[in-house]
Design a protein around this motif. Structure first.
Motif, short mmCIF file in Angstrom:
data_model
loop_
_atom_site.label_atom_id
_atom_site.label_comp_id
_atom_site.label_asym_id
_atom_site.label_seq_id
_atom_site.Cartn_x
_atom_site.Cartn_y
_atom_site.Cartn_z
N PHE A 166 30.22 41.52 21.11
CA PHE A 166 28.95 42.09 21.58
C PHE A 166 29.24 43.30 22.48
CE2 PHE A 166 25.03 41.25 24.39
CZ PHE A 166 24.11 41.59 23.42
N GLU A 167 30.19 43.11 23.39
CA GLU A 167 30.55 44.19 24.33
C GLU A 167 31.01 45.45 23.60
OE1 GLU A 167 32.25 43.66 28.35
OE2 GLU A 167 34.16 43.84 27.30
N LYS A 168 31.72 45.25 22.50
CA LYS A 168 32.27 46.40 21.79
C LYS A 168 31.18 47.24 21.13
CE LYS A 168 36.99 44.68 21.27
NZ LYS A 168 37.84 43.68 20.62
N CYS B 231 27.94 34.58 32.42
CA CYS B 231 27.75 34.29 30.97
C CYS B 231 28.92 34.77 30.11
CB CYS B 231 26.50 34.98 30.45
SG CYS B 231 24.99 34.48 31.26
N GLU B 232 29.58 35.85 30.52
CA GLU B 232 30.57 36.51 29.64
C GLU B 232 29.94 36.76 28.27
OE1 GLU B 232 33.51 37.97 30.19
OE2 GLU B 232 33.38 37.46 32.32
N TRP B 233 28.73 37.33 28.30
CA TRP B 233 28.04 37.51 27.02
C TRP B 233 28.68 38.61 26.17
CZ3 TRP B 233 22.60 39.11 29.26
CH2 TRP B 233 22.56 40.48 29.52
N PHE C 170 36.77 40.08 40.68
CA PHE C 170 37.72 40.15 39.57
C PHE C 170 36.89 40.02 38.30
CE2 PHE C 170 40.71 37.98 36.62
CZ PHE C 170 41.74 38.91 36.64
N SER C 171 36.60 41.17 37.67
CA SER C 171 35.56 41.17 36.64
C SER C 171 36.10 41.00 35.23
CB SER C 171 34.74 42.45 36.75
OG SER C 171 34.24 42.53 38.06
N TYR C 172 36.65 39.82 35.01
CA TYR C 172 37.20 39.42 33.71
C TYR C 172 36.86 37.95 33.54
CZ TYR C 172 39.39 43.72 34.83
OH TYR C 172 39.55 45.02 35.19
N PRO C 173 36.89 37.43 32.30
CA PRO C 173 36.53 36.03 32.14
C PRO C 173 37.54 35.11 32.81
CG PRO C 173 37.08 37.06 30.01
CD PRO C 173 37.16 38.12 31.03
N ALA C 174 37.07 34.29 33.72
CA ALA C 174 37.97 33.39 34.44
C ALA C 174 37.39 31.98 34.45
CB ALA C 174 38.15 33.88 35.87
N ILE D 184 35.07 36.31 42.69
CA ILE D 184 33.78 36.38 41.99
C ILE D 184 33.84 37.35 40.81
CG2 ILE D 184 32.59 35.93 44.18
CD1 ILE D 184 31.47 38.91 43.77
N ASN D 185 32.81 37.33 40.02
CA ASN D 185 32.63 38.28 38.92
C ASN D 185 31.63 39.35 39.39
OD1 ASN D 185 30.99 38.91 36.08
ND2 ASN D 185 33.18 38.65 35.83
N ASP D 186 31.74 40.55 38.83
CA ASP D 186 30.80 41.61 39.26
C ASP D 186 29.34 41.25 38.96
OD1 ASP D 186 31.22 41.89 36.51
OD2 ASP D 186 31.69 44.03 36.58
N THR D 187 29.11 40.46 37.89
CA THR D 187 27.72 40.11 37.56
C THR D 187 27.13 39.12 38.57
OG1 THR D 187 28.50 38.39 36.07
CG2 THR D 187 28.01 40.52 35.10
N CYS E 138 30.23 44.92 29.59
CA CYS E 138 28.81 44.55 29.60
C CYS E 138 28.70 43.04 29.71
CB CYS E 138 28.20 45.05 28.30
SG CYS E 138 26.58 44.38 27.99
N ASN E 139 27.89 42.57 30.68
CA ASN E 139 27.87 41.13 30.96
C ASN E 139 26.71 40.83 31.91
OD1 ASN E 139 28.73 38.45 31.17
ND2 ASN E 139 30.29 38.88 32.71
N ALA E 140 26.41 39.52 32.07
CA ALA E 140 25.33 39.13 32.99
C ALA E 140 25.59 37.77 33.61
CB ALA E 140 24.00 39.09 32.25
N TRP F 245 42.24 39.13 29.04
CA TRP F 245 41.85 40.45 29.52
C TRP F 245 40.74 41.00 28.63
CZ3 TRP F 245 43.02 41.68 34.18
CH2 TRP F 245 44.26 41.37 34.73
N THR F 246 39.87 41.79 29.22
CA THR F 246 38.85 42.51 28.46
C THR F 246 38.92 43.98 28.89
OG1 THR F 246 37.20 41.94 30.15
CG2 THR F 246 37.33 40.49 28.24
N LYS F 247 38.02 44.80 28.37
CA LYS F 247 37.89 46.20 28.77
C LYS F 247 39.19 47.01 28.59
CE LYS F 247 36.05 44.75 32.72
NZ LYS F 247 35.26 44.58 33.96
N GLY F 248 39.98 46.65 27.58
CA GLY F 248 41.16 47.44 27.26
C GLY F 248 42.39 47.11 28.09
#
Ligand code: GLC
Length: 418
Positions: free
Chosen positions: A226-228, A193-195, A85-89, A137-140, A164-166, A102-105
């Motif tokens: 940063f992601e934007k 990190c949710e950088w 689940f690739s969003y900040p949790a 988990i997160n994709d990173t 974009c994240n790490a 939510w991120t990524k639109g």
């Protein structure tokens, strides 16, 4: 918690809810060290599910999962599942995750601030889909762990894709918010990190008027600063906004006397449009002229073509160099002088020169001096193993192993693992 050693085994399901696709995988971690077999199905994430009501989202996900299991996994065995689940949790447990935002639109009602695990499991239970959730988990983190499964020098997992994240591994002793878990200080914990949210306060990075417009018009203004500037979702839109501005600027007036109606539509150009421009092999940029004609119905002069190519290079180069700043920041924090970084995502894998530009920037920031012929970079960003699939399976495997050994740290519902 902790890296895999390559000897993990067993059969697992992975569900990947990324920004663009939904993917279901069955992964077998084989007896051979660091090897795996995978079967998978991809489903397009319908645009209309990214906004509106959350029930429809969970129903759709559960339907895809059910379909996959009915086709590929007929016996009634409840397979352990890793849910990417690739969003900040906020995760107090590995079988739990409260969506921060939510991120990524994405802009779906009723999920922010809530634990997504029960929502997902409810939809699954309604259909009697035979799974047991082992890890969210997160994709990173998945990318980090999947890459470490085959390469023990992997220290960072990155995604350069729609978002974009790490992620990297930290010692629990250095994580103040985990103090009350009383874990030994040298226990490793994966940190997402949710950088993408770096510099949301806008005090570090200079922003162009185009960055400001992207932010204002997005469903979550003031988030993911940063992601934007970096992620695939936004690169084409940054480029488009500049072109519209240069058309309207009376000192420049590109595309003069042409109808730019098609170009005025927000998000009409994606990162692959920029890739195509940067990849145009012809001196006269004929392919660029062709795609502007077919996609936007514009006739482009030779001078405009040169400007377009340079603009694409600038947008792509800024993204690659900012990405390298993130990797360098983790290396500096952890004191990594040499290591491998696993990276995945459409921008990393497909955007021309992204890797080389990132490597040049990393060399500058980490001060390695002029590169000698044949010399390897001390920190190398390499194509990762499939984090959202294999990584999710590995984290499920590692979690099950810990529960079996009686180590219940970070497990909310130990009974579900039986
Ligand atoms: C966004 C998400 C983050 C994810 C990244 C890459 O930044 O917030 O969780 O890792 O996109 O998919």
């Amino acid at each position: 918690m902790g890296f895999p050693d390559g000897n993990e085994q067993g059969k697992y399901l992975a569900l990947d809810m990324g920004g663009t696709n939904l993917r279901v995988c069955e992964i077998t971690l084989t007896e051979k060290k660091s090897e795996f077999d995978i079967i998978q199905s991809k489903y397009k994430m319908p645009e209309e599910l990214k906004v509106g009501n959350s029930d429809e989202l969970w129903e759709y996900i559960a339907d895809c999962l059910q379909q996959f299991i009915e086709t590929h996994h007929k016996d009634d065995n409840h397979l352990p599942l890793g849910f990417t689940f690739s969003y900040p949790a906020t995760q107090n447990f590995i079988d739990h995750g409260i969506l921060q935002r939510w991120t990524k639109g994405f802009d779906i009602d009723g999920v922010e601030g809530k634990d997504v695990v029960p929502m997902f499991l409810n939809a699954v239970a309604k259909r009697n889909v035979p799974i047991k959730l082992a890890a969210l988990i997160n994709d990173t983190t998945g990318t980090l762990i999947a890459s470490a499964y085959t390469d023990p020098t992997m220290r960072i997992g990155c995604i350069f894709g729609t978002g974009c994240n790490a992620a990297y591994m930290e010692d629990c002793g250095s994580i103040p918010k985990l103090a009350d878990m009383n874990l030994p200080p040298d226990t490793l914990m994966g940190i997402n990190c949710e950088w993408g949210a770096f510099d949301n306060e806008h005090v570090v990075l200079p922003r162009t008027p185009y960055d400001i417009t992207i932010d204002k018009e997005s469903p979550r203004p003031d988030q993911q600063a940063f992601e934007k500037m970096i992620a695939g979702l936004y690169l084409g839109e940054i480029f488009r906004l500049v072109l519209v501005d240069l058309h309207e600027d009376k000192d420049v007036r590109i595309f003069e006397n042409q109808d730019i109606k098609a170009l005025r539509k927000a998000y009409t150009l994606d990162a692959s449009f920029l890739s195509a421009i940067e990849e145009d092999p012809w001196e006269n940029l004929q392919e660029t002229a062709d795609i502007f004609k077919t996609k936007l119905n514009l006739d482009i002069t030779p001078a405009e073509l040169e400007l377009i190519r340079r603009l694409a290079e600038l947008v792509g180069t800024r993204a690659a160099r900012l990405s390298a700043c993130g990797v360098a920041a983790i290396c500096k924090k952890k004191g990594y002088k040499s290591c491998h970084v696993g990276a995945d995502g459409s921008v990393f894998n497909k955007y021309p020169h992204f890797k080389a530009r990132g490597a040049v920037a990393l060399r500058e920031i980490l001060d390695w001096g002029v590169k000698k012929p044949g010399e390897k970079d001390p920190v190398e960003i390499l194509a990762a193993e499939d984090g959202s699939g294999v990584g999710a399976a590995l984290i499920a495997a590692l979690t099950l192993k810990r529960v079996k050994e009686g180590n219940l740290a970070g497990i909310q519902h130990p009974d579900n693992y039986k």
